[in-house]
Design a protein around this motif. Structure first.
Motif, mmCIF file in Angstrom:
data_model
loop_
_atom_site.group_PDB
_atom_site.id
_atom_site.type_symbol
_atom_site.label_atom_id
_atom_site.label_comp_id
_atom_site.label_asym_id
_atom_site.label_seq_id
_atom_site.Cartn_x
_atom_site.Cartn_y
_atom_site.Cartn_z
ATOM 1 N N GLY A 232 22.856 -6.045 8.789
ATOM 2 C CA GLY A 232 22.121 -4.808 8.977
ATOM 3 C C GLY A 232 20.675 -5.058 9.321
ATOM 4 N N HIS A 257 19.894 0.131 7.212
ATOM 5 C CA HIS A 257 21.158 0.549 7.825
ATOM 6 C C HIS A 257 22.069 -0.669 7.847
ATOM 7 N N ASP A 258 23.173 -0.626 7.101
ATOM 8 C CA ASP A 258 24.054 -1.779 6.934
ATOM 9 C C ASP A 258 25.422 -1.508 7.547
ATOM 10 N N GLN A 282 29.887 1.962 7.373
ATOM 11 C CA GLN A 282 28.439 1.964 7.516
ATOM 12 C C GLN A 282 27.805 2.646 6.311
ATOM 13 N N SER A 283 26.566 2.230 6.016
ATOM 14 C CA SER A 283 25.826 2.900 4.950
ATOM 15 C C SER A 283 24.350 2.961 5.326
ATOM 16 N N TYR A 284 23.685 4.005 4.826
ATOM 17 C CA TYR A 284 22.257 4.208 5.060
ATOM 18 C C TYR A 284 21.576 4.305 3.690
ATOM 19 N N TYR A 285 20.419 3.664 3.580
ATOM 20 C CA TYR A 285 19.675 3.712 2.323
ATOM 21 C C TYR A 285 18.217 4.016 2.623
#
Length: 408
Positions: A232, A257-258, A282-285
């Protein structure tokens, strides 16, 4: 009419002679000998140490006589190359080359250099065979006689080696310019300091206030498990608080963003997960961060920080499995929000007080549960695939990467 015929025959003969001569000159690998310094059969050259002209030069030349200047104590190489007879076969190729003749110079016949034919290239020579003599430049002028006698004739040359004083030593020159160098260095340092302060608004690394970073990360778990590969990118904005030049309190915002993969579990009628064992995820932090930055020197920094923020999981619509009768089961798209956390340890190197390059390693995970696998956990009706249930849980990853940024 007779004059015209005579002129045409003469012109044709001239063309034949030119074409024949040109063909021989082009095809023959023989030498075309040059003459120099009034000699009809020989060419002369002089070289300084190492085969180049360094403090060595021809200062006077006349037919049969030449003056060479050289640095006292250095060696000068004198080279003489003289003509040799050559004969050619019916095809214009060199068939025979005559003897070198007799050379004479300071100390004897000299050292043979060059090659017999242009096609011979031992030791990298690309000139005809001749002789060289090496003489040392003394404190006074010395005259040497070079001579040659061969089948084509004979030549001689009087070479006078004239000494010139060597240049000042590096130590002497350094002593002359050292006071000026010291003054120039002091002035340059003051000018550089003034320029840096003006460029940064009077602010150096000791009173830094703001920093930003862009980073790329790769999950360490991906080194051993291809199914859970994670990578990411992220952006960080930091604000430094405090007056200590070496240790500052760090606060700011971090975004990541991973991309990773998650397993597919127990697809209908396919206990080994059908056609898809893993699917994209996908993941957003985004969240605030707090920590400490330590800079023991202007070129190195070490940051330790933690963050708790919003974590959004995004699953796309994907096929999960296929029954033997070609019935396709798919996973619907799903977006889930959770509370996540990130920890970071970042050593960095500061270039010109503002540009920062470094690495990072840390932890990331979720407090509230997220879907950790795709697919049904149990099946009530194997014909329709009803009673699907999500599998939620927690994940923990160890991201490692590199970053580039700046500080002011």
């Amino acid at each position: 009419m007779q004059k015209k015929i005579s002129f045409a025959l003469t012109l044709a003969a001239l063309v034949c002679v030119i074409m024949t001569s040109t063909g021989v000159a082009t095809a023959s690998p023989g030498w075309r000998y040059n003459t120099s310094h009034g000699m009809a059969h020989c060419a002369f050259a002089a070289f300084g140490p190492g085969g180049v002209v360094v403090n060595t030069a021809t200062t006077n030349a006349s037919p049969g006589g030449i003056t060479i200047t050289g640095e006292v104590g250095q060696n000068v190489t004198l080279r003489l190359i003289c003509e040799r007879t050559q004969s050619y076969d019916s095809k214009g190729q060199l068939s025979n080359i005559g003897a070198e003749g007799v050379y004479s110079g300071p100390g004897g016949s000299g050292v043979s250099v060059g090659v017999d034919r242009p096609s011979d290239r031992p030791a990298g020579y690309s000139f005809p065979k001749g002789r060289e003599w090496t003489v040392q430049v003394g404190g006074t002028a010395t005259t040497h006689t070079l001579s040659w006698a061969g089948a084509a004739g004979h030549d001689s040359l009087s070479v006078t080696v004239q000494p010139v004083a060597p240049p000042p030593s590096a130590t002497t020159v350094q002593q002359w310019i050292e006071p000026a160098q010291e003054q120039a260095a002091e002035a340059r340092t003051r000018a550089d300091d003034a320029y840096k302060l003006a460029e940064s608004g009077g602010r150096g690394w000791e009173n830094r206030v703001f920093a930003f970073q862009a980073q790329y990360t790769l999950g360490l778990d991906s080194l051993s498990n291809e199914g859970d590969a994670r990578q990411g990118w992220g952006l960080d904005a930091n604000v430094f608080l405090g007056s200590d030049p070496n240790v500052r309190f760090l606060t700011g915002v971090t975004f990541a963003h991973d991309f990773r993969q998650k397993p597919v579990m127990s697809a209908p009628n396919a206990p080994i997960n059908g056609y898809n064992s893993f699917v994209d995820w996908q993941s957003y932090y985004v969240g605030p961060k707090a920590g400490v930055e330590w800079m023991p020197a202007s070129f190195f920094q070490l940051q330790v920080w933690a963050s708790v923020g919003a974590l959004i999981s995004v699953d796309g619509t994907i096929p999960i499995s296929q029954l033997p009768d070609k019935t396709l089961y798919s996973g619907e798209s799903n977006t889930t929000a959770a509370v996540g956390y990130r920890l970071g340890l970042q050593p960095g190197f500061v270039i010109a007080e503002h540009l920062v390059l470094g690495a990072n390693i840390g932890l990331l995970g979720n407090f509230s549960k997220l879907p950790e696998a795709r697919g049904p956990e149990m099946v009530c009706n194997q014909q329709t695939g009803e009673c699907l249930r999500r599998r939620d849980g927690h994940f923990l990853d160890v991201p490692m990467g590199i970053f580039i940024g700046g500080q002011l």
